[in-house]
Scaffold this motif. Structure first.
Motif, PDB file in Angstrom:
ATOM      1  N   LEU A 116       0.832  -1.201   0.000  1.00  0.00           N
ATOM      2  CA  LEU A 116       0.000   0.000   0.000  1.00  0.00           C
ATOM      3  C   LEU A 116       0.867   1.251   0.000  1.00  0.00           C
ATOM      4  CD1 LEU A 116      -2.660   1.553   0.264  1.00  0.00           C
ATOM      5  CD2 LEU A 116      -2.565   1.139   2.737  1.00  0.00           C
ATOM      6  N   ALA A 117       1.896   1.254   0.835  1.00  0.00           N
ATOM      7  CA  ALA A 117       2.812   2.403   0.861  1.00  0.00           C
ATOM      8  C   ALA A 117       3.415   2.648  -0.516  1.00  0.00           C
ATOM      9  CB  ALA A 117       3.907   2.176   1.898  1.00  0.00           C
ATOM     10  N   GLY A 118       3.681   1.563  -1.226  1.00  0.00           N
ATOM     11  CA  GLY A 118       4.310   1.688  -2.540  1.00  0.00           C
ATOM     12  C   GLY A 118       3.403   2.274  -3.603  1.00  0.00           C
ATOM     13  N   VAL A 119       2.085   2.118  -3.458  1.00  0.00           N
ATOM     14  CA  VAL A 119       1.177   2.625  -4.491  1.00  0.00           C
ATOM     15  C   VAL A 119       0.594   3.991  -4.143  1.00  0.00           C
ATOM     16  CG1 VAL A 119       0.564   0.320  -5.273  1.00  0.00           C
ATOM     17  CG2 VAL A 119      -0.839   1.423  -3.526  1.00  0.00           C
ATOM     18  N   LEU A 120       0.734   4.427  -2.896  1.00  0.00           N
ATOM     19  CA  LEU A 120       0.223   5.743  -2.521  1.00  0.00           C
ATOM     20  C   LEU A 120       1.112   6.840  -3.095  1.00  0.00           C
ATOM     21  CD1 LEU A 120      -0.762   5.064   1.201  1.00  0.00           C
ATOM     22  CD2 LEU A 120      -2.317   5.483  -0.714  1.00  0.00           C
ATOM     23  N   ASP A 133       9.794   1.916  -1.613  1.00  0.00           N
ATOM     24  CA  ASP A 133       9.630   1.140  -2.842  1.00  0.00           C
ATOM     25  C   ASP A 133      10.258  -0.244  -2.707  1.00  0.00           C
ATOM     26  OD1 ASP A 133       8.263   3.198  -4.057  1.00  0.00           O
ATOM     27  OD2 ASP A 133      10.030   4.009  -5.072  1.00  0.00           O
ATOM     28  N   LYS A 134      11.393  -0.330  -2.049  1.00  0.00           N
ATOM     29  CA  LYS A 134      12.033  -1.632  -1.836  1.00  0.00           C
ATOM     30  C   LYS A 134      11.212  -2.492  -0.885  1.00  0.00           C
ATOM     31  CE  LYS A 134      16.787  -0.134  -2.753  1.00  0.00           C
ATOM     32  NZ  LYS A 134      18.152   0.068  -2.197  1.00  0.00           N
ATOM     33  N   LEU A 135      10.649  -1.876   0.148  1.00  0.00           N
ATOM     34  CA  LEU A 135       9.791  -2.615   1.076  1.00  0.00           C
ATOM     35  C   LEU A 135       8.542  -3.123   0.358  1.00  0.00           C
ATOM     36  CD1 LEU A 135      10.014  -0.374   4.279  1.00  0.00           C
ATOM     37  CD2 LEU A 135      11.096  -2.604   3.910  1.00  0.00           C
ATOM     38  N   ALA A 136       8.012  -2.320  -0.560  1.00  0.00           N
ATOM     39  CA  ALA A 136       6.836  -2.754  -1.320  1.00  0.00           C
ATOM     40  C   ALA A 136       7.153  -3.981  -2.162  1.00  0.00           C
ATOM     41  CB  ALA A 136       6.335  -1.615  -2.202  1.00  0.00           C
ATOM     42  N   SER A 242      -5.820  -7.511  -0.987  1.00  0.00           N
ATOM     43  CA  SER A 242      -5.862  -8.081  -2.335  1.00  0.00           C
ATOM     44  C   SER A 242      -6.183  -7.004  -3.366  1.00  0.00           C
ATOM     45  CB  SER A 242      -6.900  -9.200  -2.395  1.00  0.00           C
ATOM     46  OG  SER A 242      -6.606 -10.213  -1.457  1.00  0.00           O
ATOM     47  N   PHE A 243      -7.117  -6.109  -3.044  1.00  0.00           N
ATOM     48  CA  PHE A 243      -7.452  -5.031  -3.969  1.00  0.00           C
ATOM     49  C   PHE A 243      -6.287  -4.041  -4.099  1.00  0.00           C
ATOM     50  CE2 PHE A 243     -12.096  -5.830  -2.674  1.00  0.00           C
ATOM     51  CZ  PHE A 243     -12.248  -6.762  -3.687  1.00  0.00           C
ATOM     52  N   ILE A 244      -5.557  -3.842  -3.014  1.00  0.00           N
ATOM     53  CA  ILE A 244      -4.360  -2.995  -3.073  1.00  0.00           C
ATOM     54  C   ILE A 244      -3.323  -3.618  -3.998  1.00  0.00           C
ATOM     55  CG2 ILE A 244      -2.372  -2.197  -1.719  1.00  0.00           C
ATOM     56  CD1 ILE A 244      -4.407  -1.980   0.671  1.00  0.00           C
TER      57      ILE A 244
END
Length: 255
Positions: A116-120, A133-136, A242-244
């Motif tokens: 989620l953090a990566g897509v926000l 981004d690496k954590l995502a 899942s939607f994220i």
């Protein structure tokens, strides 16, 4: 393209808030309530602190105020709690399905928080963007592997799982095998990056159906049972996750 990030974020945030409220209500760390292991010392003070943090973090996710950073911190908390469970109860996690689930649920939810953090949206002066981004990316693999293990457990513990299906639904064993195979398929799709969006959407719908058909009636029948409430919101969190992931897959393929 179906907009999935908003419902995914709201489902996930609502579940995190409920987990926090439960910690404050209980003043301890009950087994099965993610993310904190039940053997963690410091209750009730630490339980209140964790609960307050989870509620505050959930509010930031809903309000989209520093949501990217909040999601990353939620992910770190869930990951560390899962790592502690695995490290300190390794034998139990390996050999006991309940302990394995209690370890992998916070691991998968923490992974979802990182995704989620990566897509926000990124902050203009955010210095942690590269790390997030690496954590995502790591979160994607952790979530996929967790789903594969959950799917395998459907085959290992089918005798118990069929007891959770309402009596009015026919072919209990069939549904356990189908959902287990579906989880494994989703995990493989995520690892291989093949049909990932479709797989994640199907998984999110499956968890949402569980919330409606399985968990909500059980909560209504046992309104004072905290375990049933936790199970409902764990399923809702996985639906949101899942939607994220479906959103994340869309962004990755479009890049």
């Amino acid at each position: 393209m179906i907009p999935l990030l908003r419902p995914g974020r709201l489902f996930f945030a609502a579940s995190i808030a409920v987990f926090g409220a439960q910690y404050i209500r209980y003043g301890q760390f009950p087994g099965g309530l993610p993310p904190v292991p039940p053997f963690t010392p410091g209750a009730p003070a630490l339980a209140y602190i964790v609960g307050a943090f989870l509620i505050a973090a959930a509010i930031t996710l809903v309000a989209r105020a520093k949501a990217r950073l909040s999601a990353a911190i939620i992910g770190a908390l869930f990951f560390l709690c899962a790592a502690a469970m695995i490290a300190l109860r390794t034998s139990a996690v390996l050999h006991d399905g309940t302990m394995r689930t209690r370890a992998l649920e916070p691991l998968a939810l923490g992974a979802a928080a990182w995704i989620l953090a990566g897509v926000l949206p990124r902050g203009r002066t955010e210095s942690l963007s590269t790390l997030i981004d690496k954590l995502a990316t790591l979160g994607r693999y952790l979530f996929a592997l967790s789903m594969i293990v959950f799917g395998i457990q459907h085959f290992l513990y089918v005798t118990f799982l069929v007891t959770l299906i309402p009596a009015w639904i026919p072919a209990h064993h069939f549904w356990i095998y189908l959902t287990g195979a579906g989880m494994i398929a989703v995990g493989i799709a995520m690892l291989l990056r093949q049909q990932e969006r479709l797989a994640a959407i199907c998984l999110g719908i499956m968890f949402l159906l569980w919330v409606i058909v399985l968990h909500t009636p059980r909560v209504l029948a046992h309104p004072h049972n905290g375990d049933e409430l936790t199970s409902l919101f764990v399923a809702l969190a996985f639906s949101g996750a899942s939607f994220i992931i479906a959103t994340s897959a869309s962004k990755t393929h479009a890049a």
